[in-house]
Design a protein around this motif. Structure first.
Motif, PDB file in Angstrom:
ATOM      1  N   LEU A 122       0.829  -1.205   0.000  1.00 53.35           N
ATOM      2  CA  LEU A 122       0.000   0.000   0.000  1.00 53.35           C
ATOM      3  C   LEU A 122       0.866   1.261   0.000  1.00 53.35           C
ATOM      4  N   LEU A 123       1.951   1.224   0.773  1.00 54.61           N
ATOM      5  CA  LEU A 123       2.841   2.390   0.857  1.00 54.61           C
ATOM      6  C   LEU A 123       3.539   2.654  -0.476  1.00 54.61           C
ATOM      7  N   VAL A 124       4.017   1.593  -1.106  1.00 54.64           N
ATOM      8  CA  VAL A 124       4.683   1.743  -2.406  1.00 54.64           C
ATOM      9  C   VAL A 124       3.713   2.313  -3.435  1.00 54.64           C
ATOM     10  N   ILE A 227     -10.914  26.028  -4.814  1.00 55.83           N
ATOM     11  CA  ILE A 227     -10.422  24.653  -4.672  1.00 55.83           C
ATOM     12  C   ILE A 227      -8.910  24.633  -4.865  1.00 55.83           C
ATOM     13  N   ASP A 228      -8.202  23.977  -3.947  1.00 55.73           N
ATOM     14  CA  ASP A 228      -6.759  23.810  -4.083  1.00 55.73           C
ATOM     15  C   ASP A 228      -6.517  22.686  -5.096  1.00 55.73           C
ATOM     16  N   VAL A 229      -6.433  23.050  -6.369  1.00 60.48           N
ATOM     17  CA  VAL A 229      -6.357  22.081  -7.457  1.00 60.48           C
ATOM     18  C   VAL A 229      -5.117  21.195  -7.336  1.00 60.48           C
ATOM     19  N   LYS A 230      -3.978  21.799  -7.050  1.00 59.10           N
ATOM     20  CA  LYS A 230      -2.728  21.031  -6.973  1.00 59.10           C
ATOM     21  C   LYS A 230      -2.783  19.976  -5.868  1.00 59.10           C
ATOM     22  N   LYS A 231      -3.264  20.365  -4.712  1.00 60.85           N
ATOM     23  CA  LYS A 231      -3.386  19.431  -3.586  1.00 60.85           C
ATOM     24  C   LYS A 231      -4.336  18.291  -3.940  1.00 60.85           C
ATOM     25  N   ASN A 232      -5.442  18.623  -4.559  1.00 59.00           N
ATOM     26  CA  ASN A 232      -6.426  17.598  -4.921  1.00 59.00           C
ATOM     27  C   ASN A 232      -5.910  16.656  -5.994  1.00 59.00           C
ATOM     28  N   LEU A 233      -5.149  17.168  -6.956  1.00 54.43           N
ATOM     29  CA  LEU A 233      -4.567  16.308  -7.983  1.00 54.43           C
ATOM     30  C   LEU A 233      -3.598  15.294  -7.377  1.00 54.43           C
ATOM     31  N   ILE A 234      -2.804  15.759  -6.423  1.00 56.05           N
ATOM     32  CA  ILE A 234      -1.876  14.851  -5.738  1.00 56.05           C
ATOM     33  C   ILE A 234      -2.655  13.755  -5.014  1.00 56.05           C
ATOM     34  N   MET A 235      -3.738  14.136  -4.346  1.00 53.59           N
ATOM     35  CA  MET A 235      -4.568  13.173  -3.622  1.00 53.59           C
ATOM     36  C   MET A 235      -5.246  12.192  -4.564  1.00 53.59           C
ATOM     37  N   ILE A 236      -5.698  12.684  -5.720  1.00 57.06           N
ATOM     38  CA  ILE A 236      -6.369  11.824  -6.708  1.00 57.06           C
ATOM     39  C   ILE A 236      -5.429  10.729  -7.185  1.00 57.06           C
ATOM     40  N   TYR A 237      -4.220  11.118  -7.580  1.00 59.11           N
ATOM     41  CA  TYR A 237      -3.273  10.136  -8.111  1.00 59.11           C
ATOM     42  C   TYR A 237      -2.709   9.252  -6.999  1.00 59.11           C
ATOM     43  N   ALA A 238      -2.596   9.802  -5.802  1.00 55.12           N
ATOM     44  CA  ALA A 238      -2.131   8.994  -4.662  1.00 55.12           C
ATOM     45  C   ALA A 238      -3.141   7.889  -4.351  1.00 55.12           C
ATOM     46  N   TYR A 239      -4.429   8.224  -4.427  1.00 52.30           N
ATOM     47  CA  TYR A 239      -5.465   7.216  -4.164  1.00 52.30           C
ATOM     48  C   TYR A 239      -5.455   6.136  -5.239  1.00 52.30           C
ATOM     49  N   CYS A 240      -5.250   6.559  -6.479  1.00 48.93           N
ATOM     50  CA  CYS A 240      -5.168   5.596  -7.578  1.00 48.93           C
ATOM     51  C   CYS A 240      -3.985   4.653  -7.359  1.00 48.93           C
ATOM     52  N   GLY A 241      -2.849   5.202  -6.925  1.00 47.05           N
ATOM     53  CA  GLY A 241      -1.678   4.378  -6.630  1.00 47.05           C
ATOM     54  C   GLY A 241      -1.916   3.441  -5.458  1.00 47.05           C
TER      55      GLY A 241
END
Length: 338
Positions: A122-124, A227-241
């Motif tokens: 999960l961490l990776v 909306i903090d777009v940059k923060k949300n984009l990081i969260m979106i891709y982090a969740y996908c990972g």
């Protein structure tokens, strides 16, 4: 004359209602029609053992498709999910081998509790996804390029870490993840169901979910609205990972091993599932229900064609045609809205 007008109006309303029903539930009808046709051609399809087999096969790329759904709703793409799965799987497997495993990766490492390899996977996955998000949010490079780079790098790291060799002989607690509850219900299906529920709630009942739709609908308007777009984009891709990491746990648990070449092309299958389910690549449109039905359509199609004796190569051709048709339908819908 009035009667004729009323009849015409009723006819138009019925036609409109039918069109709305087909638009809303058309994908469900396609799935049901596929099941009926395959069942008629091959009655063995409806056997409980085969149904569970279909659901188990769907669970791995189905979990990945949940993450891809929120990425595509945000008008992004992630081509690295399959490679991230492979990297997460080999790292998790290396700390999840049995005491008597041959060619043990860490010879002096004692048998660790199952939560350790799960946490590693999960961490990776989370880190790889967050890096994707950081690259896209902070540098402004297209998601296609950022995730293509991660796809190559993650696969390369997996090959370097294992020297191109599989890591096998996992602990029983690890392989139980690919087993069944009460010898009936597959554990991967239960995990998939739980993640469907979590992702559905996140997307439909949280501020983060609303932000995802807003960013996909109009990123400039989302930024202007606070909306903090940059923060949300990081969260979106982090969740996908993170979901790719979870899929890695299920994958390794099912196969009892992990190979650096595993899951090649799985990201495309996951993208296909969410596309077939109605998630628009134009952004701002998509549902978890659609992603699940899309994954089931692919699973039923593959299983049905296999039972009917259709060669694997033709199965790939059929899947490709379905994907292209789904995208064409999506494009036409968007044109009509405009």
């Amino acid at each position: 004359m009035t009667m004729n007008n009323e009849s015409a109006s009723l006819s138009e309303n019925r036609g409109s209602n039918l069109a709305q029903l087909l638009k809303k539930y058309g994908i469900v009808l396609v799935l049901l029609l596929m099941i009926v046709v395959i069942s008629i051609l091959e009655p063995a399809f409806l056997r409980p053992k085969n149904i569970f087999n279909v659901l188990t096969q769907v669970s791995i790329f189905g979990i990945m498709s949940l993450g891809l759904t929120i990425v595509i709703i945000s008008k992004g793409i992630d081509l690295s999910a399959g490679s991230v799965l492979a990297l997460s799987a080999v790292l998790a497997a290396s700390v999840g081998q049995a005491a008597d495993a041959t060619a043990k990766y860490f010879p002096n490492l004692p048998v660790l509790p199952i939560f350790v390899p799960i946490a590693v996977a999960l961490l990776v996955g989370l880190i790889c996804g967050a890096v994707n998000g950081l690259l896209i949010a902070k540098t402004g490079i297209p998601a296609f390029i950022a995730t293509l780079g991660m796809q190559t790098a993650a696969r390369g790291f997996a090959l370097i870490y294992t020297q191109g060799k599989p890591i096998s002989n996992l602990t029983k607690s690890f392989t139980n993840i690919g087993g069944k509850i009460f010898s009936v219900i597959p554990v991967p299906v239960v995990i998939y169901a739980i993640m469907i529920g979590i992702t559905y709630i996140m997307l439909n009942h949280t501020r983060f979910g609303k932000n995802i739709y807003a960013i996909g609908g109009n990123i400039d308007a989302a930024e202007v609205s606070g909306i903090d777009v940059k923060k949300n984009l990081i969260m979106i891709y982090a969740y996908c990972g993170l979901l790719a990491g979870l899929a890695a746990v299920v994958f390794a648990g099912r196969t009892g091993s992990a190979h650096p070449g595993a899951a090649s092309g799985y990201e495309l299958t996951a993208i296909a599932a969410t596309t077939i389910g109605g998630t628009s690549h134009s952004g701002g449109i998509g549902t978890i229900r659609g992603a699940v039905i899309g994954a089931l359509i692919l699973g039923v199609l593959r299983n049905g064609l296999t039972l009917l004796g259709v060669p694997a190569y033709w199965q790939q051709v059929t899947e490709g045609v379905i994907i292209v048709v789904a995208v064409i339908i999506d494009m036409r819908k968007n044109r009509q809205k405009k």
